[in-house]
Design a protein around this motif. Sequence first.
Motif, PDB file in Angstrom:
ATOM      1  N   VAL A 158       0.840  -1.195   0.000  1.00 13.82           N
ATOM      2  CA  VAL A 158       0.000   0.000   0.000  1.00 13.82           C
ATOM      3  C   VAL A 158       0.880   1.251   0.000  1.00 13.82           C
ATOM      4  O   VAL A 158       0.628   2.207  -0.735  1.00 13.82           O
ATOM      5  CB  VAL A 158      -0.963  -0.004   1.215  1.00 13.82           C
ATOM      6  CG1 VAL A 158      -1.682   1.325   1.335  1.00 13.82           C
ATOM      7  CG2 VAL A 158      -1.967  -1.132   1.056  1.00 13.82           C
ATOM      8  N   GLU A 159       1.965   1.225   0.769  1.00  9.17           N
ATOM      9  CA  GLU A 159       2.904   2.358   0.783  1.00  9.17           C
ATOM     10  C   GLU A 159       3.460   2.640  -0.601  1.00  9.17           C
ATOM     11  O   GLU A 159       3.680   3.788  -0.986  1.00  9.17           O
ATOM     12  CB  GLU A 159       4.085   2.071   1.727  1.00  9.17           C
ATOM     13  CG  GLU A 159       3.799   2.356   3.195  1.00  9.17           C
ATOM     14  CD  GLU A 159       4.916   1.782   4.082  1.00  9.17           C
ATOM     15  OE1 GLU A 159       6.051   1.636   3.587  1.00  9.17           O
ATOM     16  OE2 GLU A 159       4.619   1.474   5.246  1.00  9.17           O
ATOM     17  N   LEU A 160       3.700   1.568  -1.376  1.00  9.66           N
ATOM     18  CA  LEU A 160       4.281   1.733  -2.707  1.00  9.66           C
ATOM     19  C   LEU A 160       3.216   1.990  -3.777  1.00  9.66           C
ATOM     20  O   LEU A 160       3.533   2.118  -4.953  1.00  9.66           O
ATOM     21  CB  LEU A 160       5.089   0.492  -3.088  1.00  9.66           C
ATOM     22  CG  LEU A 160       6.244   0.128  -2.149  1.00  9.66           C
ATOM     23  CD1 LEU A 160       6.930  -1.141  -2.601  1.00  9.66           C
ATOM     24  CD2 LEU A 160       7.246   1.270  -2.055  1.00  9.66           C
ATOM     25  N   GLY A 161       1.956   2.050  -3.351  1.00  6.26           N
ATOM     26  CA  GLY A 161       0.881   2.375  -4.288  1.00  6.26           C
ATOM     27  C   GLY A 161       0.197   1.189  -4.925  1.00  6.26           C
ATOM     28  O   GLY A 161      -0.649   1.347  -5.813  1.00  6.26           O
ATOM     29  N   PHE A 162       0.544  -0.068  -4.518  1.00  8.76           N
ATOM     30  CA  PHE A 162      -0.102  -1.251  -5.083  1.00  8.76           C
ATOM     31  C   PHE A 162      -1.396  -1.571  -4.332  1.00  8.76           C
ATOM     32  O   PHE A 162      -1.645  -1.031  -3.257  1.00  8.76           O
ATOM     33  CB  PHE A 162       0.821  -2.475  -4.950  1.00  8.76           C
ATOM     34  CG  PHE A 162       2.054  -2.411  -5.796  1.00  8.76           C
ATOM     35  CD1 PHE A 162       2.040  -2.854  -7.115  1.00  8.76           C
ATOM     36  CD2 PHE A 162       3.228  -1.900  -5.273  1.00  8.76           C
ATOM     37  CE1 PHE A 162       3.195  -2.801  -7.881  1.00  8.76           C
ATOM     38  CE2 PHE A 162       4.389  -1.844  -6.046  1.00  8.76           C
ATOM     39  CZ  PHE A 162       4.361  -2.292  -7.341  1.00  8.76           C
ATOM     40  N   THR A 163      -2.207  -2.484  -4.917  1.00  6.13           N
ATOM     41  CA  THR A 163      -3.333  -3.048  -4.185  1.00  6.13           C
ATOM     42  C   THR A 163      -2.762  -3.924  -3.071  1.00  6.13           C
ATOM     43  O   THR A 163      -1.682  -4.492  -3.233  1.00  6.13           O
ATOM     44  CB  THR A 163      -4.169  -3.951  -5.118  1.00  6.13           C
ATOM     45  OG1 THR A 163      -4.404  -3.237  -6.327  1.00  6.13           O
ATOM     46  CG2 THR A 163      -5.481  -4.335  -4.479  1.00  6.13           C
ATOM     47  N   GLU A 164      -3.505  -4.040  -1.951  1.00  8.76           N
ATOM     48  CA  GLU A 164      -3.047  -4.934  -0.884  1.00  8.76           C
ATOM     49  C   GLU A 164      -2.852  -6.348  -1.422  1.00  8.76           C
ATOM     50  O   GLU A 164      -3.600  -6.786  -2.297  1.00  8.76           O
ATOM     51  CB  GLU A 164      -4.085  -4.983   0.242  1.00  8.76           C
ATOM     52  CG  GLU A 164      -4.133  -3.750   1.104  1.00  8.76           C
ATOM     53  CD  GLU A 164      -5.338  -3.811   2.021  1.00  8.76           C
ATOM     54  OE1 GLU A 164      -6.456  -3.849   1.485  1.00  8.76           O
ATOM     55  OE2 GLU A 164      -5.139  -3.839   3.241  1.00  8.76           O
ATOM     56  N   TYR A 165      -1.894  -7.081  -0.842  1.00  9.34           N
ATOM     57  CA  TYR A 165      -1.592  -8.436  -1.305  1.00  9.34           C
ATOM     58  C   TYR A 165      -2.802  -9.353  -1.172  1.00  9.34           C
ATOM     59  O   TYR A 165      -3.059 -10.196  -2.024  1.00  9.34           O
ATOM     60  CB  TYR A 165      -0.424  -9.008  -0.498  1.00  9.34           C
ATOM     61  CG  TYR A 165       0.145 -10.275  -1.052  1.00  9.34           C
ATOM     62  CD1 TYR A 165       0.996 -10.256  -2.144  1.00  9.34           C
ATOM     63  CD2 TYR A 165      -0.163 -11.510  -0.485  1.00  9.34           C
ATOM     64  CE1 TYR A 165       1.523 -11.409  -2.660  1.00  9.34           C
ATOM     65  CE2 TYR A 165       0.369 -12.678  -0.999  1.00  9.34           C
ATOM     66  CZ  TYR A 165       1.209 -12.630  -2.090  1.00  9.34           C
ATOM     67  OH  TYR A 165       1.733 -13.784  -2.607  1.00  9.34           O
ATOM     68  N   THR A 166      -3.563  -9.171  -0.093  1.00 15.03           N
ATOM     69  CA  THR A 166      -4.699 -10.064   0.160  1.00 15.03           C
ATOM     70  C   THR A 166      -5.971  -9.633  -0.579  1.00 15.03           C
ATOM     71  O   THR A 166      -7.043 -10.162  -0.325  1.00 15.03           O
ATOM     72  CB  THR A 166      -4.998 -10.159   1.663  1.00 15.03           C
ATOM     73  OG1 THR A 166      -5.162  -8.827   2.169  1.00 15.03           O
ATOM     74  CG2 THR A 166      -3.865 -10.818   2.406  1.00 15.03           C
ATOM     75  N   GLN A 167      -5.861  -8.652  -1.476  1.00 11.62           N
ATOM     76  CA  GLN A 167      -7.027  -8.222  -2.261  1.00 11.62           C
ATOM     77  C   GLN A 167      -6.729  -8.394  -3.749  1.00 11.62           C
ATOM     78  O   GLN A 167      -5.610  -8.701  -4.128  1.00 11.62           O
ATOM     79  CB  GLN A 167      -7.340  -6.740  -1.976  1.00 11.62           C
ATOM     80  CG  GLN A 167      -7.622  -6.423  -0.527  1.00 11.62           C
ATOM     81  CD  GLN A 167      -8.853  -7.157   0.003  1.00 11.62           C
ATOM     82  OE1 GLN A 167      -9.784  -7.440  -0.743  1.00 11.62           O
ATOM     83  NE2 GLN A 167      -8.832  -7.480   1.291  1.00 11.62           N
ATOM     84  N   THR A 168      -7.770  -8.165  -4.570  1.00 13.45           N
ATOM     85  CA  THR A 168      -7.541  -8.225  -6.019  1.00 13.45           C
ATOM     86  C   THR A 168      -8.374  -7.161  -6.707  1.00 13.45           C
ATOM     87  O   THR A 168      -9.358  -6.681  -6.153  1.00 13.45           O
ATOM     88  CB  THR A 168      -7.901  -9.607  -6.598  1.00 13.45           C
ATOM     89  OG1 THR A 168      -7.608  -9.603  -7.995  1.00 13.45           O
ATOM     90  CG2 THR A 168      -9.373  -9.937  -6.404  1.00 13.45           C
ATOM     91  N   THR A 169      -7.970  -6.800  -7.912  1.00 13.69           N
ATOM     92  CA  THR A 169      -8.763  -5.841  -8.676  1.00 13.69           C
ATOM     93  C   THR A 169      -9.698  -6.560  -9.646  1.00 13.69           C
ATOM     94  O   THR A 169     -10.509  -5.953 -10.314  1.00 13.69           O
ATOM     95  CB  THR A 169      -7.842  -4.906  -9.492  1.00 13.69           C
ATOM     96  OG1 THR A 169      -6.891  -5.715 -10.179  1.00 13.69           O
ATOM     97  CG2 THR A 169      -7.102  -3.941  -8.584  1.00 13.69           C
TER      98      THR A 169
END
Lengths: 549, 88
Positions: free
Chosen positions: A224-235
């Motif tokens: 999240v700090e690096l701007g990605f989606t959380e690992y445990t979530q998906t788009t």
Amino acid sequence: MSGPLWSWVFVGLTFALYIGIAVWSRAGSTRDFYVAGHDVPPVLNGMATAADWMSAASFLSMAGLIAFLGYGGSVYLMGWTGGYVLLALLLAPYLREFGKFTVPDFVGDRYDSRAARIIAVICALFVSFTYIAGQMKGVGVAFSAFLDVPQNWGIAIGMAIVLVYAVLGGMKGITYTQVAQYVVLIFAYTVPAIFISLAITGQLVPQIGFTSESVLPRLDRLLVELGFTEYTQTTKAKIDVFCITAALMFGTAGLPHVIIRFFTVENAQAARRSAGWALAFIAVLYTTAPAVGAFARINFIDQVNETAIDDLPAWFETWESTGYIDLDDKNGDGVVQYRAGADNEVVPNRDIFVLANPQIAGLPAWVVGLVVAGGMAAALSTAAGLLMVISSAVSHDLMRMTFRPDMTDKQELRWARISAAGAVVAAGLLGIFADNLGFVAQVVAFAFGLAAASLFPVIVLGIFWGRFNKQGAIAAMVTGLVTTFSYIVWFKFVDPDPAGWWLGISPEGIGFAFMWLALAVGVLTAVATPAPPDHIRQLVEDIRIPGAN
Amino acid sequence: MTDNQRLYWRATRRLTVGLLLVWFAVSFGAGILFREALDAASIGGAPLGFWMAQQGSIYVFVLLIVIYCTAMTRLERKFGIDQKGSDQ
């Protein structure tokens, strides 16, 4: 000893072992050649099935894929294991009870139709060829990356090895080499995973380390700090996650090279047991993979992000120099920024993580050699299983059952050997030229989608619905084949815009939707046409009761 | 089919449907459709729904086949179905 030398040692030793086994287990009859004499013990068949099933994609690519997809990677984990429940409960014991050699054999006999048999042969050949090209390529990549052998030479060496034990031993030789290959590949997969788990979480068992507070919660925060989606979530949309998982499950259950493994055991009960063993052996790798993926992502961020370019670790430079990691210091500050958006300066190829993991975790050079041999074992065992489907479809279903019914057993065995050899060469050439076409990753969707939509419905209905007839079966197979094929070709090659997807279902998941369509068309056609003759009804009743015929 | 075989086949179908319901519930149910609700709980550092999708469902799959084998062996004994003659 250096890395490449260790790789040669492990690859050389394992190849010698496979050839030794092949010489020891030569096939003497068509029964040996097609179904290993029907007497493989359930545990060994489970191991062989596990190796048969776990391909270069499972071994080399899956953990890396999950590392970057996070929760979205669950489709592969559930999809490629859940299919075994369907296999064990709906297919394996009944097909074994039926007692013949191939999947088209069942379709042809059950529906009493040469046309149905030939359509099933087409489905089986199509599914198997798309799959095998990827395996040959996997062998080529492993050779070129670790043994300094050009990729096409690597494919040629792989072809030669498979040729020896498939042509010599048929299913019997393949079965026993697959058992050895399972041991090699599972050892090669779990050893580095255990070391990495110890390093990151202090836990010996990767599956337990995976649930440690220092893994997923930390990874979610970092991403999240690096701007990605959380690992445990998906788009990804939920319906798409659902359909892809389902297409992979039903596809797994409909793949001919997996189904024929259950023809090699003694009876229906042994088929059920060996499906259980197979899934247990597969689960060892499949529950380790998500842990390996999460550890790899953490290691990658820790060692690369905000690191000065001059201080990057040695493994990074190795893979960057071979083109598998792209680095571009966009803001010119001499430091690597790993981000989600346009500021990102580093793009790793997802396929390298299993191979790079031992280096990333700083493990000794022999571990790398072990992993290379494991990757080869995974690719060769799957290629051999697929080869069996192709050769038996040609020699048994086309030559013996369709064109030359007067052939003797000896002649058929010769044809089986010739077509196995022909199939190896064709697959190798496909592996060499598929690279230029660049479609290997995309055709995987074909294999599973087509297996789910074309073969699965006719096999299951053939067992569980005695009234299902020839006309229904042909209608169902043609519907599944044509719709799935067209949808995938359209959205993969003609107009790849996700906005046009039907109900938001991607080409990877569409096989599941069209499987139901095929089922509906088949059932309606069957109801509108005459019931199958009495001897077919009797055949269906016989396969339901073990030992009845 | 004899009456005995008919009963055996009915019991087999019941068992199959029951196990498939569990199969659906742990994977598609817990891992996909209702994962958000399950994520309220967690196993160590892993949210439960996520853990079911990447670990738990696979363990249950193995367990389901083990249960199936055991139950089928028991059914075959109960209805006197003999496996030995099935090899051609």
